[in-house]
Design a protein around this motif. Structure first.
Motif, short mmCIF file in Angstrom:
data_model
loop_
_atom_site.label_atom_id
_atom_site.label_comp_id
_atom_site.label_asym_id
_atom_site.label_seq_id
_atom_site.Cartn_x
_atom_site.Cartn_y
_atom_site.Cartn_z
N PRO A 34 27.59 -47.07 -25.92
CA PRO A 34 28.58 -47.07 -24.84
C PRO A 34 28.77 -48.43 -24.14
CG PRO A 34 27.16 -45.15 -24.66
CD PRO A 34 26.63 -45.96 -25.79
N HIS A 35 27.64 -49.12 -23.83
CA HIS A 35 27.83 -50.36 -23.07
C HIS A 35 28.43 -51.47 -23.92
CE1 HIS A 35 23.70 -51.09 -24.63
NE2 HIS A 35 24.11 -52.32 -24.70
N ARG A 72 31.83 -53.60 -22.95
CA ARG A 72 32.03 -55.05 -23.03
C ARG A 72 33.22 -55.41 -23.89
NH1 ARG A 72 25.72 -56.45 -23.75
NH2 ARG A 72 25.14 -55.26 -21.92
N ARG A 86 35.84 -46.58 -18.00
CA ARG A 86 36.07 -45.15 -17.84
C ARG A 86 35.59 -44.65 -16.49
NH1 ARG A 86 32.54 -40.67 -20.82
NH2 ARG A 86 33.95 -39.43 -19.56
N ALA A 113 28.38 -52.87 -11.03
CA ALA A 113 29.29 -52.64 -12.15
C ALA A 113 29.77 -53.96 -12.74
CB ALA A 113 30.48 -51.80 -11.69
N ARG A 160 28.25 -56.97 -12.49
CA ARG A 160 27.13 -57.75 -13.00
C ARG A 160 26.64 -57.26 -14.36
NH1 ARG A 160 24.39 -61.80 -9.98
NH2 ARG A 160 22.89 -62.68 -11.42
N GLY A 161 26.82 -55.95 -14.62
CA GLY A 161 26.36 -55.39 -15.87
C GLY A 161 27.00 -56.01 -17.10
N ARG A 215 22.57 -60.51 -16.08
CA ARG A 215 22.51 -59.23 -15.37
C ARG A 215 21.12 -58.88 -14.89
NH1 ARG A 215 22.75 -57.78 -20.82
NH2 ARG A 215 24.87 -58.52 -20.87
N MET A 238 35.16 -49.18 -10.12
CA MET A 238 34.01 -49.52 -10.98
C MET A 238 34.42 -49.57 -12.44
SD MET A 238 30.90 -47.55 -9.08
CE MET A 238 29.58 -48.06 -10.16
N ALA A 239 35.36 -48.69 -12.82
CA ALA A 239 35.82 -48.70 -14.21
C ALA A 239 36.61 -49.97 -14.52
CB ALA A 239 36.68 -47.47 -14.48
N LEU A 253 26.68 -48.96 -17.81
CA LEU A 253 27.23 -50.23 -17.31
C LEU A 253 26.70 -51.42 -18.09
CD1 LEU A 253 27.08 -49.58 -13.46
CD2 LEU A 253 29.13 -49.92 -14.83
N TYR A 307 23.19 -52.15 -18.55
CA TYR A 307 21.84 -52.62 -18.20
C TYR A 307 20.80 -51.93 -19.07
CZ TYR A 307 23.94 -54.34 -13.85
OH TYR A 307 24.71 -54.99 -12.94
#
Lengths: 250, 331
Positions: free
Chosen positions: A76-77, A81, A86, A106, A108-109, A114, A162-163, B212, B214
């Motif tokens: 997912p992450h 990127r 979402r 959100a 910084r991720g 990070r 945040m999305a 996110l 991390y």
């Protein structure tokens, strides 16, 4: 017709949970900048379809492409990127942090730094980005409010903010207006309509009154399958849609 | 509001700095010295160890029962390597090297505990950290070559220079207070850094943190490392305070005591650890005189029961409640 690559292209996507076939052989092409609404009764497979695209539950068969690049098996992450943002049906926010901190986490991720023990300085660009997002979501007056004290409508707005933290090319909204009071709905709808056309938007919605004005194309699902795909003005009269929504299935 | 809290904390530290001097003005000399070293000094030392637990519980949602054991690792490494300890196990190092070595060992043990328990939560995390603590305790108790078994290692008197001798209660008190203040403000700084914010994100919503981008595991293990360092500072001070270390220091009783301090002080803010350790130390010291020599544990137990029943969020919860009542009365 221009030979543009679809922003999101699903080919024969299925997802099975044990004996349950939640999504069955879905083909879907959403063009860049398009507003696509996904409609359907409870249990039609809308959220599962979302999860296959976002990677929370990858498809058991079929392929998914983002602007032509295969993302079927990515975590997912990694997809975040690559430009998929979402929101979740039930708010997944950090209740003990402030609104600004939620947005900052959100933002910084997605950055290489990070993991850090150092507080962001005054000129930190991640913090600046978080403030800018709050501004876009019309939440600037609540930067230091703890998220657990926000109203439901404000929480939904923060979810969208945040999305957007990763500057996504595709934004997926899972029932953004769920549980909102009628008074809070126009605010959120205006916010969604105000998003730039550089962004491709896919939204799940239960309520046709919200989905139809926001969408260019509407996809209707039932029992894990796509049953209708049509422009919004033809949806309300479609016999299949009528049977789903008026025929007592709901 | 946060800066106001920082100002109050700073005023509190200044007041604590002056406290032994004030005690000397109002109490007889022997009494003042007893309070400075055996009540306040001891409360600060245990407060540091309790704060390592509070830090993990408050900001990460992890209740670790390994913190007293980790403090003991710093104490034992110090005792094993420092010159003058009896019996001499390795020796050869001065305090300026043996103390940092102990802190490195405690941090490493913290990271190890974090790595081993990285996939567990709630009651399972509690059990696995307790098992690690008891495993180390039993090993230390039965190992003669490195830890001198049941006897432990004595005569760790602490560093002394002309004009600076930690055996002087005033000097020890101020060293402990300075260490505690640095760690306390360090924790307050850290929890608003990206690391601290993500840690709180893991507490509130681990799935979202991962989504996110991390690494939840990395942040969890790092948090246990930070807590290990804090516990190590407390363990070093407690070893010097006790002039040595023995397995009883890290036994089940001591492990539970640290948990009790954290809970009665209040999990919710690091200051709770110090309030809890002060309450604990006062009752631990005076219960036998106030009540009955054979039944003083009953009194201690009752006090804790009352605090936890009246205020599930501990002594700092009582404080917050009183402030709300006063504010309501003024309106």
């Amino acid at each position: 017709m221009a030979m543009t690559e679809p922003a999101i292209h699903l080919r024969g996507v299925s997802r099975r949970f044990g004996a349950l076939q939640a999504v069955r052989d879905v083909n879907l092409a959403v063009m860049p900048g398009e507003r696509r609404a996904v409609l359907g009764p409870n249990g039609a497979g809308k959220t599962t379809l979302f999860n296959t695209i976002c990677g929370d539950f990858p498809p058991t068969s079929g392929t998914i492409a983002l602007f032509g690049a295969d993302i079927t098996r990515l975590r997912p992450h990694r997809r975040t990127r690559l430009g998929i943002g979402r929101t979740y049906q039930t708010s997944l926010l950090f209740n003990g942090l402030t609104l600004l901190e939620n947005l900052f986490v959100a933002v910084r991720g997605l950055r290489p730094n990070r993991f850090s023990f150092l507080r962001p300085g005054r000129g930190d660009d991640g913090m600046a980005k978080a403030r800018e997002l709050a501004d876009r979501m019309r939440l600037s007056h609540l930067l230091d409010a703890e998220v657990m004290n926000l109203s439901h409508g404000q929480r939904r707005q923060l979810e969208v903010g945040m999305a957007l933290a990763g500057d996504p090319r595709v934004l997926m909204l899972d029932e953004p207006a769920a549980g909102l009071s009628p008074g809070d709905r126009p605010e959120l709808l205006n916010l969604i309509r105000g998003l730039p056309r550089t962004l491709t938007l896919i939204l799940i919605e239960h309520d046709m009154d919200i989905a139809l004005p926001a969408a260019d194309v509407v996809t209707v699902m039932k029992d894990g399958e796509v049953v209708v795909e049509a422009p919004p003005n033809r949806i309300a009269d479609d016999p299949v849609v009528q049977s789903i929504y008026l025929g007592g299935v709901h | 509001m946060r800066s106001a809290a920082a100002t109050w904390s700073l005023l509190g530290v200044l007041a604590l700095l002056a406290l032994p001097w004030l005690l000397a003005q109002v109490l007889p000399a022997g009494q003042a010295q007893f309070w400075t070293a055996n009540i306040l000094g001891r409360a600060i030392v245990f407060g540091i160890i309790a704060m390592s637990l509070t830090f993990l519980a408050t900001y990460g949602g992890f209740v670790s029962l390994a913190q007293m054991m980790i403090a003991g690792v710093a104490g034992y490494v110090l005792a094993i390597f420092v010159d003058g300890a009896v019996p001499r196990i390795v020796g050869g190092l001065g305090y300026s090297l043996a103390v940092p070595l102990g802190l490195v060992a405690a941090t490493a043990m913290g990271l190890l505990v974090g790595a081993i328990s990285v996939r567990t939560r709630d009651i399972y995390l509690l059990m696995i950290t307790l098992a690690l603590a008891m495993g180390v305790f039993r090993f230390v108790e039965t190992n003669i070559a490195w830890f001198n078994g049941y006897e432990g290692i004595r005569n760790v008197v602490g560093p002394a220079m002309p004009g600076f001798d930690v055996r002087d209660p005033m000097v020890f008190y101020h060293v402990a207070l300075g260490t505690a203040a640095l760690l306390y403000f360090g924790v307050l700084y850290l929890v608003r850094s990206p690391f601290g914010l993500v840690l709180q994100g893991i507490r509130d919503n681990p799935r979202r943190v991962a989504a996110l981008g991390y690494s939840v595991a990395l942040h969890r293990i790092a948090a246990f490392g930070v807590a290990g360092f804090i516990a190590g500072c407390g363990g070093t001070l407690s070893t010097i305070y006790n002039i040595g270390i023995s397995p009883g220091t890290i036994g089940l009783g001591a492990t539970v005591n640290v948990l009790i301090m954290s809970v009665i002080g209040g999990l919710g803010h690091p200051v709770g650890a110090f309030i809890g350790s002060l309450i604990f130390t006062v009752f631990d010291t005076f219960a036998a005189t106030i009540y009955d020599r054979d039944r003083f544990n009953t009194l201690i137990g009752l006090v804790f029961l009352v605090i936890v029943l009246v205020s599930p969020d501990g002594a700092i919860g009582i404080g917050a409640r009183l402030r709300r009542l006063l504010a309501a009365g003024r309106r």
